[in-house]
Design a protein around this motif. Structure first.
Motif: not given
Length: 351
Positions: A274-290
């Protein structure tokens, strides 16, 4: 019958080491099988151990098999499983995919000379702790019908997907490309139960509720008709045609075939860093949102809750680790049978 995860793990390790498997490999296999039972996926957990040990004793599985890299590049590898336990070679291959993805961003590991590997979701879920997205898939002997066919055309060809989340539970998908896994049909037959009419087609491609016809005189229906058939074909390409593993009827049954022969299964694993594509924490926040948006969706009449993929499994696991695993009758019978085969005191592990 209820047993703690720790004691069930110890039984699996003892059974495997008693027939000659090294302790590290025995622990790896036990990790996969017991975790699967804690998820409540009993068709692919410790119930299968007796059949694996039959092949180990017969020679079709190597007790001291060593998976090795046959060829590789920066973002890919081909692994020869050396007819070791499917769990051992598959953990090796997924770890290799994740190691390569850590630098390449995404990596593929193909696996040949493998056997049945249990629950596809286990290997996909390995990526969660590495903050990666994981995929896992494998081929199998043909037991699934194709639209318009009479008899079996494709394997059940399982597929696993996992992705981490933030404060929410990780997403985990573990599925066969048939309407149900064949293990559920075998379980119904063992318990003397009938099955839903959409699970099986008899020798004339007509629906049947008799699980005892599977798999000699009936085939599983593909998930969603031509859609499941198409996904199964894709998995056959990635896990077998591309890797050099056995294809369709070249694959031997891990339960019923000559135990002295390798089954030739193939598998494939993909890891995305994930870190190669976007910040991990940002990814996790977006996952939580969905996840939260889906959970808050309007519910149908009579529905108390909308589950996310894997949510039931994680909740079952949490409960099983605290209260113990409540093993179904057919699983308990298989484990007791194995204990008798090896002259082990299974009741000792229940205390």
């Amino acid at each position: 019958m209820k047993v703690s995860a720790q004691n069930l793990h110890a039984f699996c390790v003892q059974a495997l080491t008693q027939v000659g498997v090294g302790e590290p490999d025995a622990r790896t296999a036990a990790d996969v099988l017991v975790t699967t039972d804690t998820w409540g996926t009993f068709t692919h957990g410790t119930k299968a151990l007796r059949a694996y040990i039959r092949r180990l004793r017969g020679g079709g599985l190597k007790k001291k098999g060593v998976p090795k890299v046959a060829s590789e590049g920066p973002a890919w590898a081909m692994v020869d499983g050396d007819s070791s336990l499917g769990m051992v070679s598959s953990v090796f291959a997924m770890n290799l995919a994740m190691a390569k993805a850590a630098t390449a961003g995404i990596a593929f590991a193909g696996l040949r000379n493998n056997c049945h590997y249990g629950a596809a979701g286990y290997y996909a879920a390995m990526a969660i702790e590495k903050n990666m997205i994981g995929f896992s898939m494998a081929n199998d002997i043909p037991t699934v019908n194709a639209p318009g066919a009479r008899g079996s055309v494709m394997g059940r060809n399982p597929f696993g997907f996992a992705a981490p989340a933030g404060n929410e539970k990780p997403i985990l998908l573990d599925m066969a490309t048939s309407t149900v896994a064949g293990g559920k049909v075998f379980a119904a037959a063992a318990l003397g139960k009938t099955i839903p009419g959409q699970w099986l087609l008899d020798a004339n491609a007509k629906p049947t509720t008799d699980p005892t016809l599977f798999s000699h005189a009936a085939s599983l229906t593909p998930l969603g008709g031509y859609k499941g058939y198409g996904i199964a074909f894709m998995i056959e390409v990635l896990s077998a045609i591309l890797t050099g593993a056995a294809i369709r009827r070249q694959v031997l049954s891990w339960t019923f075939s000559d135990a002295s022969k390798p089954t030739g299964h193939g598998a494939a694993f993909i890891a995305i860093n994930i870190a190669s594509f976007r910040p991990v924490e940002q990814f996790k926040q977006r996952m939580d949102q969905m996840i939260r948006e889906i959970r808050a969706s309007e519910k149908a009449d009579g529905a108390d809750r909308i589950y996310l993929p894997g949510e039931m499994e994680w909740e079952r696991r949490e409960k099983a680790l605290i209260e113990g695993i409540d093993l179904p009758e057919d699983v308990a019978a298989s484990l007791r049978g194995l204990a008798e085969d090896l002259n082990l005191d299974f009741d000792r592990f229940l205390r």
